[in-house]
Design an enzyme around this catalytic site. Structure first.
Site, PDB file in Angstrom:
ATOM      1  N   GLY A 176       0.775  -1.241   0.000  1.00  0.00           N
ATOM      2  CA  GLY A 176       0.000   0.000   0.000  1.00  0.00           C
ATOM      3  C   GLY A 176       0.803   1.285   0.000  1.00  0.00           C
ATOM      4  CG  ASP A 181      -8.170   1.289  10.376  1.00  0.00           C
ATOM      5  OD1 ASP A 181      -8.841   2.205  10.840  1.00  0.00           O
ATOM      6  OD2 ASP A 181      -8.678   0.261   9.870  1.00  0.00           O
ATOM      7  CE  LYS A 212      -9.432   3.947   7.874  1.00  0.00           C
ATOM      8  NZ  LYS A 212     -10.365   3.164   7.028  1.00  0.00           N
ATOM      9  CG  PHE A 266     -12.369   0.416   2.798  1.00  0.00           C
ATOM     10  CD1 PHE A 266     -11.458  -0.225   3.634  1.00  0.00           C
ATOM     11  CD2 PHE A 266     -12.278   0.195   1.422  1.00  0.00           C
ATOM     12  CE1 PHE A 266     -10.493  -1.074   3.121  1.00  0.00           C
ATOM     13  CE2 PHE A 266     -11.314  -0.660   0.906  1.00  0.00           C
ATOM     14  CZ  PHE A 266     -10.423  -1.289   1.759  1.00  0.00           C
ATOM     15  CB  VAL A 267      -9.850   5.726   1.492  1.00  0.00           C
ATOM     16  CG1 VAL A 267     -10.781   6.715   2.160  1.00  0.00           C
ATOM     17  CG2 VAL A 267      -8.682   5.387   2.416  1.00  0.00           C
ATOM     18  CG  ASP A 284      -5.640  -3.543  -1.621  1.00  0.00           C
ATOM     19  OD1 ASP A 284      -5.272  -3.058  -0.530  1.00  0.00           O
ATOM     20  OD2 ASP A 284      -6.021  -4.721  -1.742  1.00  0.00           O
ATOM     21  NE  ARG A 300      -2.135  -3.127  -4.120  1.00  0.00           N
ATOM     22  CZ  ARG A 300      -2.197  -3.261  -2.802  1.00  0.00           C
ATOM     23  NH1 ARG A 300      -2.083  -2.210  -2.034  1.00  0.00           N
ATOM     24  NH2 ARG A 300      -2.387  -4.444  -2.250  1.00  0.00           N
TER      25      ARG A 300
HETATM   26  P1  5GP Z   1      -4.114  -1.433  11.246  1.00  0.00           P
HETATM   27  O1  5GP Z   1      -3.655  -0.039  11.575  1.00  0.00           O
HETATM   28  O2  5GP Z   1      -5.597  -1.613  11.484  1.00  0.00           O
HETATM   29  O3  5GP Z   1      -3.297  -2.513  11.862  1.00  0.00           O
HETATM   30  O4  5GP Z   1      -3.947  -1.738   9.726  1.00  0.00           O
HETATM   31  C1  5GP Z   1      -3.638  -0.812   8.805  1.00  0.00           C
HETATM   32  C2  5GP Z   1      -3.686  -1.505   7.469  1.00  0.00           C
HETATM   33  O5  5GP Z   1      -5.047  -1.854   7.159  1.00  0.00           O
HETATM   34  C3  5GP Z   1      -3.240  -0.577   6.402  1.00  0.00           C
HETATM   35  O6  5GP Z   1      -1.868  -0.713   6.151  1.00  0.00           O
HETATM   36  C4  5GP Z   1      -4.090  -1.013   5.231  1.00  0.00           C
HETATM   37  O7  5GP Z   1      -3.452  -2.077   4.573  1.00  0.00           O
HETATM   38  C5  5GP Z   1      -5.374  -1.515   5.852  1.00  0.00           C
HETATM   39  N1  5GP Z   1      -6.398  -0.467   5.864  1.00  0.00           N
HETATM   40  C6  5GP Z   1      -6.891   0.188   6.929  1.00  0.00           C
HETATM   41  N2  5GP Z   1      -7.816   1.090   6.565  1.00  0.00           N
HETATM   42  C7  5GP Z   1      -7.903   1.015   5.217  1.00  0.00           C
HETATM   43  C8  5GP Z   1      -8.689   1.711   4.228  1.00  0.00           C
HETATM   44  O8  5GP Z   1      -9.497   2.619   4.486  1.00  0.00           O
HETATM   45  N3  5GP Z   1      -8.477   1.340   2.940  1.00  0.00           N
HETATM   46  C9  5GP Z   1      -7.600   0.369   2.573  1.00  0.00           C
HETATM   47  N4  5GP Z   1      -7.496   0.096   1.277  1.00  0.00           N
HETATM   48  N5  5GP Z   1      -6.856  -0.305   3.471  1.00  0.00           N
HETATM   49  C10 5GP Z   1      -7.001   0.017   4.778  1.00  0.00           C
HETATM   50 MG    MG Z   2      -0.890  -1.805   4.547  1.00  0.00          MG
END
Ligand code: 5GP
Ligand code: MG
Length: 193
Positions: free
Chosen positions: A55, A114, A142, A163-164, A170, A176
């Site tokens: 990503g 996230d 976020k 969700f973006v 992706d 992407r």
């Molecule tokens: P976390 O912070 O929840 O452990 O995970 C972050 C990962 O979740 C990011 O690197 C991404 O791969 C995925 N992710 C979280 N929010 C989004 C979103 O809004 N869109 C997309 N495409 N992936 C997201």
């Molecule tokens: Mg990621």
């Protein structure tokens, strides 16, 4: 080949985006600012930029072009998994760095922060390798859904809990290549469910 005609053609994703959240122009400004912030904090140092695949690839490509100190780049593929309780998570490194980061100044570039699980586990893992410093740069943040105790040192833009996709992010490995960050229409999810 008439390029004017090609430009008029719609992209495959055009109908799937409900709303543009971060425009191309804004992304350019954001990545320039992030590169500048990273540069100011690492004046006279040599940096290792860690791009978390897949990503972050586009954000990393744009940010590093705004970094002034010498830097090398390396890549990781990581995913978090949780056995039993969510807090006892560990990170599964599917592709590790080739660089020995001991004694080096490291900046991790992540596409989006996230829940924060992935980055907090990744940070813990990289700290075991004794870098001289370790900073985190997140293109998007976020904070609403944050569970892990983690903050990015450099934040591109704080966004709402939607969700973006696009600019590296992706859905089902697609989208992407969109040059901006957009919110996917709900009809796209329901089609594949
Ligand atoms: P976390 O912070 O929840 O452990 O995970 C972050 C990962 O979740 C990011 O690197 C991404 O791969 C995925 N992710 C979280 N929010 C989004 C979103 O809004 N869109 C997309 N495409 N992936 C997201
Ligand atoms: Mg990621």
């Amino acid at each position: 080949m008439n390029f004017r005609k090609i430009n008029k053609k719609k992209s495959a994703y055009d109908n799937d985006i409900a709303e543009v959240l971060v425009t191309e122009k804004e992304l350019k400004e954001i990545t320039k600012r992030l590169g500048e912030e990273i540069s100011c904090d690492h004046e006279g140092q040599e940096l290792v930029i860690v791009c978390v695949l897949r990503g972050s690839i586009i954000a990393t490509a744009d940010i590093v072009r705004n970094i002034r100190p010498h830097c090398t780049m390396d890549f990781m593929v990581a995913s978090s998994y949780f056995g039993g309780t969510e807090t006892s998570g560990s990170v599964l490194i599917k592709k590790d760095l080739e660089t020995d980061i001991k004694g080096k100044h490291v900046v991790i570039i992540e596409d989006i922060l996230d829940s924060g699980f992935t980055l907090s586990l990744l940070r813990k893992e990289l700290l075991k390798r004794e870098p001289a410093s370790l900073k985190i740069c997140a293109l998007l943040d976020k904070p609403e859904k944050r569970v892990a105790d983690i903050q990015a040192d450099y934040v591109g833009k704080v966004i709402e809990n939607k969700f973006v996709v696009g600019y590296g992010l992706d859905y089902d490995e697609k989208y992407r290549n969109i040059p901006y960050v957009g919110v996917l229409k709900e009809s796209v999810y329901s089609k594949s469910e």
